[in-house]
Design an enzyme around this catalytic site. Structure first.
Site, PDB file in Angstrom:
ATOM      1  N   CYS A  62      -7.009  -0.288   4.306  1.00  0.00           N
ATOM      2  CA  CYS A  62      -6.721  -1.517   5.035  1.00  0.00           C
ATOM      3  C   CYS A  62      -7.142  -1.399   6.505  1.00  0.00           C
ATOM      4  CB  CYS A  62      -5.242  -1.872   4.884  1.00  0.00           C
ATOM      5  SG  CYS A  62      -4.798  -3.542   5.405  1.00  0.00           S
TER       6      CYS A  62
ATOM      7  N   GLU B 212       0.825  -1.210   0.000  1.00  0.00           N
ATOM      8  CA  GLU B 212       0.000   0.000   0.000  1.00  0.00           C
ATOM      9  C   GLU B 212       0.857   1.258   0.000  1.00  0.00           C
ATOM     10  OE1 GLU B 212      -3.242  -2.587   2.502  1.00  0.00           O
ATOM     11  OE2 GLU B 212      -2.254  -0.900   3.477  1.00  0.00           O
TER      12      GLU B 212
ATOM     13  N   HIS C  96     -10.357  -3.025   5.636  1.00  0.00           N
ATOM     14  CA  HIS C  96     -10.080  -4.451   5.492  1.00  0.00           C
ATOM     15  C   HIS C  96     -11.189  -5.239   6.196  1.00  0.00           C
ATOM     16  CE1 HIS C  96      -8.093  -8.346   5.905  1.00  0.00           C
ATOM     17  NE2 HIS C  96      -7.236  -7.939   4.973  1.00  0.00           N
TER      18      HIS C  96
END
Length: 316
Positions: free
Chosen positions: A234, A147, A254
């Site tokens: 995330c 990321e 996430h």
């Protein structure tokens, strides 16, 4: 291209890779490297090969193919950054088998259907600026390197001024899978700066360390209070939730932390609500980054960046 050329000129690497091919062990290349590196070494002979579209004409038309990833004997090739997940999973499958590859793909949140990544937007507002956007990406030990690097790379390709700041005592951090990343500066050097956008990368341990940074907490609070753009991917949307910054906005995260959000969206890879943007993580990082580019500059620039990545820009 410069990186592939430097690999080509490394005699030690050439010997290692040539021996790999001679002994019928796996080897591979992605983006420009099949044409720029492996071809001059004579390692594409009698191999079906793909590579970045800008270099495909260097490969014999009889052997060149336009698939995202191509396996030809011991050789695996792929087209570019936008096909790197597929490339990596293909290698995993050859090394460990299909069940392991499928498991890793699921953990990466890869889209098994191949459908366009889903983006949802609520309370739409414009993000365009009359200057080069200034973006802060804070990182920590345990940040998710996929990321971090994806965000930095794509935003810089789009001509955004990206500042990477470490919340640790050192500019170098150890990311979640052991990759060392060196920030531009320490977070305390940004404490008096104003950014158009602050984006938090994920990684469970990294997100927790970002949450503990008093300077970052101050910057995020000021960002939200001033009505400037901020977001996370995330595990890190949960950080924004804990700091009271999401409020009544829609967000995603996430799947492992989605239940920590007050009003989490579970059926979209990227969610935008006003000046908040969030995403699920890992395999959605490209779509997340391109969504930021499209909001700042419009679809044309985002599509142009996507083409360079060899990534299919979602139909809008």
């Amino acid at each position: 291209m410069p990186g592939s050329a430097r690999l080509r000129d490394c005699e030690v690497l050439q010997k290692i890779t040539s021996r790999q091919a001679e002994e019928k062990r796996l080897y591979g290349a992605i983006c420009a490297a099949p044409a720029v590196t492996l071809l001059p070494w004579g390692l594409l002979k009698r191999k079906q090969t793909t590579c970045h579209p800008a270099f495909i004409d260097k490969i014999s038309s009889f052997r060149a193919v336009k698939t995202n990833t191509q396996v030809s004997g011991e050789l695996t090739t792929s087209r570019g950054p936008g096909t790197s997940f597929e490339f990596a999973i293909c290698l995993v499958e050859q090394l460990f088998g299909e069940p392991v590859a499928r498991e890793i793909g699921e953990r990466l949140l890869m889209n098994p259907t191949g459908d366009d990544p889903k983006r949802q937007e609520f309370n739409e507002v414009g993000w365009s600026l009359d200057r080069t956007p200034q973006v802060l990406i804070p990182i920590a030990n345990g940040s998710e390197e996929i990321e971090v690097v994806t965000l930095i790379d794509i935003l810089r390709r789009a001509k955004v001024n990206v500042v990477v700041a470490s919340v640790e005592k050192s500019a170098q951090v150890l990311a979640s899978s052991g990759t060392k990343i060196v920030a531009d500066k320490l977070i305390n050097a940004t404490s008096d700066s104003i950014f158009d956008l602050i984006i938090l990368p994920g990684g469970t341990a990294g997100a927790e360390r970002l949450h503990k940074s008093k300077i970052l907490k101050k910057l995020l609070k000021e960002q939200e209070s001033a009505g400037r753009i901020f977001g996370a991917i995330c595990s890190s949307p949960a950080v924004l939730q804990k700091q009271g910054l999401i409020k009544d906005r829609k967000a995603t995260a996430h799947p492992a932390v989605l239940d920590k959000l007050k009003d989490g969206v579970n059926d979209a890879q990227v969610v935008i609500d006003g000046k908040l943007i969030t995403s699920q993580g890992l395999a959605t990082a490209i779509q997340f980054s391109l969504a930021i580019v499209s909001k700042l500059f419009g679809h044309a620039r985002a599509r142009s960046v996507a083409e360079g990545l060899v990534y299919q820009y979602p139909r809008s």
